[in-house]
Design a protein around this motif. Structure first.
Motif, short mmCIF file in Angstrom:
data_model
loop_
_atom_site.label_atom_id
_atom_site.label_comp_id
_atom_site.label_asym_id
_atom_site.label_seq_id
_atom_site.Cartn_x
_atom_site.Cartn_y
_atom_site.Cartn_z
N LEU A 29 0.72 -1.35 -0.08
CA LEU A 29 0.05 0.16 0.02
C LEU A 29 0.97 1.21 0.01
CD1 LEU A 29 -2.77 -1.10 2.44
CD2 LEU A 29 -2.89 -0.93 -0.02
N VAL A 30 1.94 1.18 0.75
CA VAL A 30 2.78 2.48 0.88
C VAL A 30 3.38 2.90 -0.40
CG1 VAL A 30 4.95 3.25 1.79
CG2 VAL A 30 3.22 2.28 3.28
N TYR A 31 3.91 1.52 -1.17
CA TYR A 31 4.61 1.66 -2.50
C TYR A 31 3.43 2.06 -3.48
CZ TYR A 31 6.96 0.31 -6.38
OH TYR A 31 7.70 0.57 -7.87
N GLY A 32 2.51 1.60 -3.50
CA GLY A 32 1.42 2.09 -4.10
C GLY A 32 1.16 3.57 -4.13
N VAL A 33 1.05 3.93 -2.99
CA VAL A 33 0.64 5.42 -2.85
C VAL A 33 2.02 6.34 -3.29
CG1 VAL A 33 0.57 7.36 -1.03
CG2 VAL A 33 -0.65 5.30 -0.75
N ARG A 34 3.23 5.80 -3.05
CA ARG A 34 4.57 6.53 -3.34
C ARG A 34 4.51 6.34 -5.00
NH1 ARG A 34 9.03 7.76 -0.65
NH2 ARG A 34 10.29 6.99 -2.29
N PHE A 35 4.19 5.37 -5.62
CA PHE A 35 4.26 5.25 -7.03
C PHE A 35 3.37 6.01 -7.70
CE2 PHE A 35 2.80 3.27 -10.84
CZ PHE A 35 3.80 2.93 -11.59
N PHE A 36 1.89 6.23 -7.38
CA PHE A 36 1.13 6.95 -7.97
C PHE A 36 1.22 8.50 -7.84
CE2 PHE A 36 -1.17 2.83 -8.00
CZ PHE A 36 -1.57 2.96 -9.39
N ALA A 37 1.74 8.69 -6.57
CA ALA A 37 2.05 10.28 -6.39
C ALA A 37 3.21 10.67 -7.22
CB ALA A 37 2.25 10.29 -4.74
N GLY A 38 4.16 9.93 -7.12
CA GLY A 38 5.31 10.12 -8.11
C GLY A 38 4.99 10.32 -9.66
N ARG A 39 4.21 9.48 -10.04
CA ARG A 39 3.68 9.71 -11.33
C ARG A 39 2.87 10.95 -11.71
NH1 ARG A 39 0.57 4.63 -14.42
NH2 ARG A 39 -1.17 5.20 -13.23
N ALA A 40 2.08 11.35 -10.61
CA ALA A 40 1.22 12.53 -10.82
C ALA A 40 1.99 13.68 -10.76
CB ALA A 40 0.15 12.44 -9.49
N ALA A 41 3.12 13.53 -9.71
CA ALA A 41 4.11 14.84 -9.90
C ALA A 41 4.60 15.01 -11.23
CB ALA A 41 4.96 14.63 -8.71
N ARG A 42 5.14 13.94 -11.76
CA ARG A 42 5.75 13.67 -12.88
C ARG A 42 4.97 14.34 -14.24
NH1 ARG A 42 8.00 8.98 -10.97
NH2 ARG A 42 6.53 7.74 -12.06
N ALA A 43 3.65 14.11 -13.99
CA ALA A 43 2.59 14.51 -15.28
C ALA A 43 2.69 16.02 -15.17
CB ALA A 43 1.44 13.64 -15.00
N LYS A 44 2.82 16.65 -13.93
CA LYS A 44 2.48 17.91 -13.73
C LYS A 44 3.38 18.67 -14.34
CE LYS A 44 -0.47 17.81 -9.80
NZ LYS A 44 -0.65 18.10 -8.22
N VAL A 45 4.90 18.10 -14.55
CA VAL A 45 6.07 18.96 -15.03
C VAL A 45 6.00 19.21 -16.60
CG1 VAL A 45 8.57 18.68 -15.20
CG2 VAL A 45 7.52 17.82 -12.94
#
Length: 470
Positions: free
Chosen positions: A454-470
């Protein structure tokens, strides 16, 4: 804006010190107190067979570590292997994160067990230290505060202080500690053989080697104990980023430690059984006598003063194993942080000493907190997690096409590949299923790994969302 390059670890660990590091990790206090246990479960001197088979299992798995350690000589050991072999951007990243995640639970408890083993042995000189002045249960886990708890915490503090220096200085320390541990085993062996009674040592009961169900149940339990006593032969792989000439050092340290320790364990057990009758060891229900079997052995031969000397030497061996465990495990959160798979805070390197200071101090603090637990119930579950997400996963990885290609290009190559891998995997599966509380431990292990997922999933999707904003 110019970014300075982050500090790297220093390659200052020599071959002899790497060998010493593995030896002190393997020995600790375990083999000195488990002889009555293995004799009891196997029902006689045939317990020596458990030590031999445990050594063979360790040798097969040691070949796996030697291949992976030379192919990927990086800090973190298993973390790096899982990442590379299962795909750095796919399952490998998830598996390596879960391995580092469970280590945050298992490593402090494992190190704390060494601290508690040290405190229990030191209590030979202070028998009342084990009396609790506070006890309770937290989430079903017994918590105890006693004099032994304070001694265990002090042992952890000493280990952190010793390790808070450059790897070059640690190199000298582990070399001397390895020598002390080996000489302690040699002292016990020589003392036993100077008063050796072969009839007593090989007093096999009737039907000792009759291959029935009881024999294999006893053998499984004996192998379980001996395998735990051998664990630690791979510690050098966790600090591979600080090893000089890893292509030569890692296989020599891993396989050399197994050969040395297995020989000493077998000789020690034969020598002790030649002095103390096995029926006396198996029947003794006094926990104090079981803890201090080697003290009883030495006292019977040379008196109380000699018993005190051997207790001090075994306590030093226990403290040395704490140091080795903390040194090796502290490199895993560091490796995960440098890889972006853990908070960057864990990746800090001391400017002068070139050590992963935050990772070391965090594990040290967590270990001190774990010294308040009665660890038996917790550690058995975490052993299951370690087998699943370390030994089995990386053993299977050695059979994957990725590694089959890699092993042809560089690094140590095991003989008779893939037979040692298959034997190691079979041995660990046997240990898993021979545990009496396997189903319950698997459920608890599953909860730990589910939380990590669950922790990995949260970090993974948060990271992907952050990259999408760049």
């Amino acid at each position: 804006m110019v970014h300075s390059k982050p500090l790297e670890l220093q390659r200052g660990l020599s071959t002899s010190s790497a060998l010493g590091l593995n030896v002190i990790d393997m020995v600790g206090v375990g083999p000195f107190i488990t002889l009555p246990l293995i004799v009891g479960v196997m029902g006689g001197p045939q317990a020596m067979l458990g030590w031999v088979l445990g050594a063979l299992l360790s040798l097969c798995d040691g070949l796996v570590w030697s291949e992976l350690g030379t192919a990927y000589p990086e800090a973190g050991g298993s973390y790096a292997y899982l990442k590379h072999l299962y795909g750095e951007r796919g399952w490998g990243r998830a598996f390596s994160f879960l391995y580092a995640w469970q280590l945050l639970f298992s490593a402090p408890l494992s190190i704390a067990s060494g601290c508690i083993g040290f405190s229990q042995y030191v209590s030979f000189f202070a028998p009342n230290a084990g009396h609790a002045f506070f006890s309770a249960r937290w989430l079903g886990v017994p918590i105890v505060l006693s004099g032994q708890t304070l001694i265990a915490m002090a042992a952890c503090s000493v280990a952190v202080v010793v390790l808070y220096r450059s790897i070059v200085k640690i190199d000298r320390i582990v070399r001397w500690l390895g020598l002390v541990v080996v000489l302690t085993l040699v002292l016990i062996i020589v003392a036993g053989f100077l008063h050796f009674d072969a009839h007593r040592a090989f007093d096999f009961p009737a039907g000792a080697f009759h291959l029935n169900g009881a024999f294999f149940v006893g053998l499984g339990a004996g192998m379980l104990i001996s395998a735990y006593d051998y664990w630690g032969y791979y510690n050098v792989c966790f600090v591979a980023g600080e090893v000089r000439d890893p292509q030569r050092t890692i296989p020599r340290a891993v396989l050399g430690a197994i050969a040395i320790v297995a020989t000493l364990y077998l000789l020690m057990n034969v020598s002790v059984l030649g002095v103390l009758p096995w029926r006396e060891l198996a029947a003794d229900t006094d926990s104090h006598a079981r803890m201090f079997t080697m003290a009883v052995f030495m006292e019977r031969l040379y008196g109380h003063t000699a018993a005190g000397v051997v207790v001090v030497l075994i306590a030093v061996a226990a403290l040395a194993s704490v140091l080795a465990l903390l040194l090796g495990y502290s490199r895993i959160p560091f490796a995960a942080a440098r890889d972006g798979n853990f908070p960057a805070w864990f990746g800090a390197v001391h400017e002068k000493h070139r050590i992963p200071q935050h990772s070391l101090l965090t594990l040290g603090a967590m270990t001190m907190a774990c010294c308040i637990f009665r660890l038996q119930e917790v550690i058995t579950t975490l052993v299951v997690v370690r087998i699943l997400f370390q030994f089995l996963l990386q053993g299977l990885a050695v059979l994957l096409p990725e590694h089959r290609r890699e092993r042809k290009l560089r690094g140590f190559r095991m003989p008779l590949y893939p037979l040692p891998v298959l034997l190691a995997l079979g041995g660990f599966v046997f240990i898993l299923f021979s545990r009496p509380n396997f189903a319950r431990e698997m459920r608890t292990a599953g909860l730990i790994l589910l939380a990590g997922a669950l922790v990995y999933g949260v970090r993974f999707f948060a990271g992907r969302a952050a990259r999408a904003k760049v």
